[in-house]
Structures are given as C-alpha cells and as structure tokens.
Scaffold this motif. Structure first.
Motif, PDB file in Angstrom:
ATOM      1  N   GLY A   1      -8.453  11.672   7.089  1.00  0.00           N
ATOM      2  CA  GLY A   1      -9.626  12.174   6.383  1.00  0.00           C
ATOM      3  C   GLY A   1      -9.512  11.952   4.893  1.00  0.00           C
TER       4      GLY A   1
ATOM      5  N   ASN B   1      -8.490  15.322   2.020  1.00  0.00           N
ATOM      6  CA  ASN B   1      -7.362  16.248   2.138  1.00  0.00           C
ATOM      7  C   ASN B   1      -6.756  16.600   0.790  1.00  0.00           C
ATOM      8  OD1 ASN B   1      -6.874  17.009   4.945  1.00  0.00           O
ATOM      9  ND2 ASN B   1      -6.853  14.800   5.241  1.00  0.00           N
TER      10      ASN B   1
ATOM     11  N   HIS C   1      -5.909   7.580   4.399  1.00  0.00           N
ATOM     12  CA  HIS C   1      -7.039   8.499   4.393  1.00  0.00           C
ATOM     13  C   HIS C   1      -7.997   8.240   5.551  1.00  0.00           C
ATOM     14  CE1 HIS C   1      -6.568  10.168   0.117  1.00  0.00           C
ATOM     15  NE2 HIS C   1      -5.414   9.739   0.558  1.00  0.00           N
ATOM     16  N   THR C   2      -8.038   7.015   6.045  1.00  0.00           N
ATOM     17  CA  THR C   2      -8.906   6.740   7.193  1.00  0.00           C
ATOM     18  C   THR C   2      -8.377   7.436   8.436  1.00  0.00           C
ATOM     19  OG1 THR C   2      -7.710   4.681   7.644  1.00  0.00           O
ATOM     20  CG2 THR C   2      -9.712   4.518   6.314  1.00  0.00           C
TER      21      THR C   2
END
Length: 128
Positions: free
Chosen positions: A70, A73, A66-67
C-alpha cells in the motif's frame, strides 16, 4: 521497560543492512509488529516500533514495495506517531509528525482531520 528492550532487540535483529534486502514479506511483518504495538502496547513500545517502521519505509526510496503493501503506510505511520504524541500532550511533536504525514500521502490528498478520521476508523476495525 523489559517489553521495550525486547522489542528493540527483535527489531534491530530484523532490520536489513541495506535497502536492497527489504522484501515485501519483511515489510509486511514489520507493519504487523508496529501496528500491534500501536494497538496493544504501551506508548513507549508503540513509538519505538512505529519509528523503526518509518525508518524502514523511508529506505524504500524507489517505492517499489509500496505496490505490495500500500502506498500510504509511511503517511499512516507518521500520523499514528503524531496521535501518540498528541495523546501524551506534546502538541509540538504531534504537529511535526502530522506535517510529515500530510507530505508523505500518495494519491488523493486528505486534510489532517480527514486523515485522522480515516486512520482512526482503520484502527478501530482492527480492535473490534
């Protein structure tokens, strides 16, 4: 229908067999494919691609990727699925996905109307 079957074949070949194989690059390609189907494809192909993407995003239980792509999502994916169902007149399914979207949000929690407005603005910027 052929487009949906072709998309299904491509997605099924691309999905890794375990979560450790998911890379940021793979996830970015899946995000692009699903979003492209959402923006330009039929409702059926969009639902198929978005649901496949949701399953992949759900596999990343550690949220390690996720880093790179984003943190929201999964929430945006659920919201877009809900929007398709709402557009098709299936409010019960839409509400189910909206609830998932609200629960999947990371960071500042937005109300459903705010989340819809934000994602709609994102999508319109891509269409332009």
């Amino acid at each position: 229908m052929f487009k949906v079957l072709t998309l299904a074949a491509l997605v099924s070949l691309a999905v890794p067999t375990n979560a450790n194989e998911i890379t940021a690059e793979f996830l970015k390609k899946e995000l692009e494919l699903a979003h492209s189907q959402y923006i330009k494809g039929s409702s059926d192909s969009a639902l198929y691609a978005l649901n496949a993407l949701a399953r992949i995003l759900e596999l990343d239980s550690a949220k390690a990727l996720h880093t790179e792509v984003g943190p929201n999502n999964l929430a945006f994916t659920y919201l877009r699925i809900g929007l398709i169902y709402e557009h098709e007149g299936d409010q019960q399914q839409a509400n189910s996905y909206y609830a998932k979207a609200i629960n999947a949000q990371q960071g500042e929690k937005l109300q459903l109307a705010e989340l819809k407005a934000y994602v709609t603005k994102l999508d319109k910027s891509v269409k332009s």
